[in-house]
Design an enzyme around this catalytic site. Sequence first.
Site, PDB file in Angstrom:
ATOM      1  N   ASP A   9       0.856  -1.184   0.000  1.00 32.61           N
ATOM      2  CA  ASP A   9       0.000   0.000   0.000  1.00 32.61           C
ATOM      3  C   ASP A   9       0.893   1.236   0.000  1.00 32.61           C
ATOM      4  O   ASP A   9       1.739   1.397   0.899  1.00 32.61           O
ATOM      5  CB  ASP A   9      -0.919   0.012   1.226  1.00 32.61           C
ATOM      6  CG  ASP A   9      -2.004   1.062   1.097  1.00 32.61           C
ATOM      7  OD1 ASP A   9      -3.068   0.733   0.544  1.00 32.61           O
ATOM      8  OD2 ASP A   9      -1.775   2.204   1.535  1.00 32.61           O
TER       9      ASP A   9
ATOM     10  N   ASN B 288      -2.343  12.815  -4.310  1.00 33.59           N
ATOM     11  CA  ASN B 288      -3.393  13.272  -5.214  1.00 33.59           C
ATOM     12  C   ASN B 288      -3.862  14.677  -4.868  1.00 33.59           C
ATOM     13  O   ASN B 288      -4.064  15.515  -5.755  1.00 33.59           O
ATOM     14  CB  ASN B 288      -4.591  12.310  -5.161  1.00 33.59           C
ATOM     15  CG  ASN B 288      -4.401  11.096  -6.064  1.00 33.59           C
ATOM     16  OD1 ASN B 288      -3.683  11.148  -7.049  1.00 33.59           O
ATOM     17  ND2 ASN B 288      -5.055   9.995  -5.725  1.00 33.59           N
TER      18      ASN B 288
ATOM     19  N   ASP C 236      -1.425   9.144 -10.878  1.00 38.46           N
ATOM     20  CA  ASP C 236      -1.347   8.072 -11.877  1.00 38.46           C
ATOM     21  C   ASP C 236       0.104   7.774 -12.242  1.00 38.46           C
ATOM     22  O   ASP C 236       0.492   6.607 -12.424  1.00 38.46           O
ATOM     23  CB  ASP C 236      -2.123   8.459 -13.139  1.00 38.46           C
ATOM     24  CG  ASP C 236      -3.637   8.437 -12.922  1.00 38.46           C
ATOM     25  OD1 ASP C 236      -4.075   7.900 -11.891  1.00 38.46           O
ATOM     26  OD2 ASP C 236      -4.358   8.954 -13.787  1.00 38.46           O
TER      27      ASP C 236
ATOM     28  N   GLU D 221      -4.504   2.275  -4.606  1.00 40.57           N
ATOM     29  CA  GLU D 221      -3.049   2.281  -4.423  1.00 40.57           C
ATOM     30  C   GLU D 221      -2.547   0.998  -3.781  1.00 40.57           C
ATOM     31  O   GLU D 221      -1.416   0.939  -3.300  1.00 40.57           O
ATOM     32  CB  GLU D 221      -2.628   3.487  -3.573  1.00 40.57           C
ATOM     33  CG  GLU D 221      -3.067   3.451  -2.125  1.00 40.57           C
ATOM     34  CD  GLU D 221      -4.460   4.032  -1.882  1.00 40.57           C
ATOM     35  OE1 GLU D 221      -4.724   4.435  -0.747  1.00 40.57           O
ATOM     36  OE2 GLU D 221      -5.267   4.088  -2.837  1.00 40.57           O
TER      37      GLU D 221
END
Length: 399
Positions: free
Chosen positions: A249, A257, A266, A292
């Site tokens: 993770d 983000n 991305d 993620e």
Amino acid sequence: MICTFLSTMVVGIFMLQVWLTDRRHAAAGFWCVSMWVGSLCTLLYALRPIGYPMLTVGFSNMLAALGYALMWAGFRVFDRRPAYPLVVAAGPVLWSFAYLFAPAITGDVNNRIILSSVIITTYSLWMGLDIWRGRGGERLPSRILSAIFFLSHGVIYSLRILMAIVSPAPLGNGTAHSAWFALFSLELFAHTILAAIAMLVLIKERGEALYRLASRTDALTGIANRGSFLEDTRILLAGRNDGTLMIFDLDRFKAINDTHGHVAGDAVLKCFAARISASLEEGMLFCRFGGEEFALFAPRHDIAQAEEFAERLRREVAALHILSEGREIDVSVSIGLADVATFGADFDRLHSAADGALYAAKEAGRNRVMLAAPAAVLSGFAKRMCKSSAHSTGIAAAG
């Protein structure tokens, strides 16, 4: 000749439709043109009793060589190999030069048979060998049969050379007038039909293979998706008593983000997936599990080997510095491990244990590798349940 003309025209139309529908099938464009060239060639063959020899003999045989050359180029493109223009031009140019400047070819039908047979045999055998070599990569069900078909056609067509030497055919109605020549013409007609079927079937199988690949691949990162990973891992787990599941993770991904934007997020996901993929050992399965979160199954690693491997991956990820719009983004990852020897070969139980270890790694400060232990898994599960219950109670009280 009429049947061959009609069949190649129809196949050419189908090939054009395939190419216009999906431009990824670039080979269909070459095969479409090769069929239409063959149609014109056959039409000129049929006009030999009344036609001008330069057109019905010289030009038509040049078209035959060009049709096979384009068919060869189509198979090269189909297997993502270079289609050399010089090789495509070699057959038609050789025939044209010989017919125009070599009286032994121009004036003798059997010499013409020998030369055209050499050219077509060469292209046919080359096509067969190319198709055969491609079997080790993309496994299409009809590939081996198609390779055998083109190789056998090349061998059969080469026998025209022998017959033209041993039993020369007399000239009649503008062409070779012999029983053996008629039989080879019939084989050529059958080959044209079967070649067309082989091309269409291979295109169909390629399309199905691309669809299956797309259904098993994560669109953003290009690695396996959750569904294909679960399917493949469960197959590997059947009857095993070794192997380790790792759950990854990315730390503080939401903050990435929020701070840098989703395009940067991305880019981080793609860079992370590429870094891990480059470090995979033979037999390992790796996927994007969702958002993620990523998963890796190492089938031959016990917990100690897996911990060492995961720690190396963690350090490699921590060393990444991803640039997005001129800004550098630092990345770290938390990893939870659970092994088959401790938790068994049931995927759900293994995943729950690895997920608990990942949760513990997050709680301990992130950017670390944690191993699942049965007692720790139960404790962590109870802790999460308590937090969830307290959260629900708080919401109810506020209501």
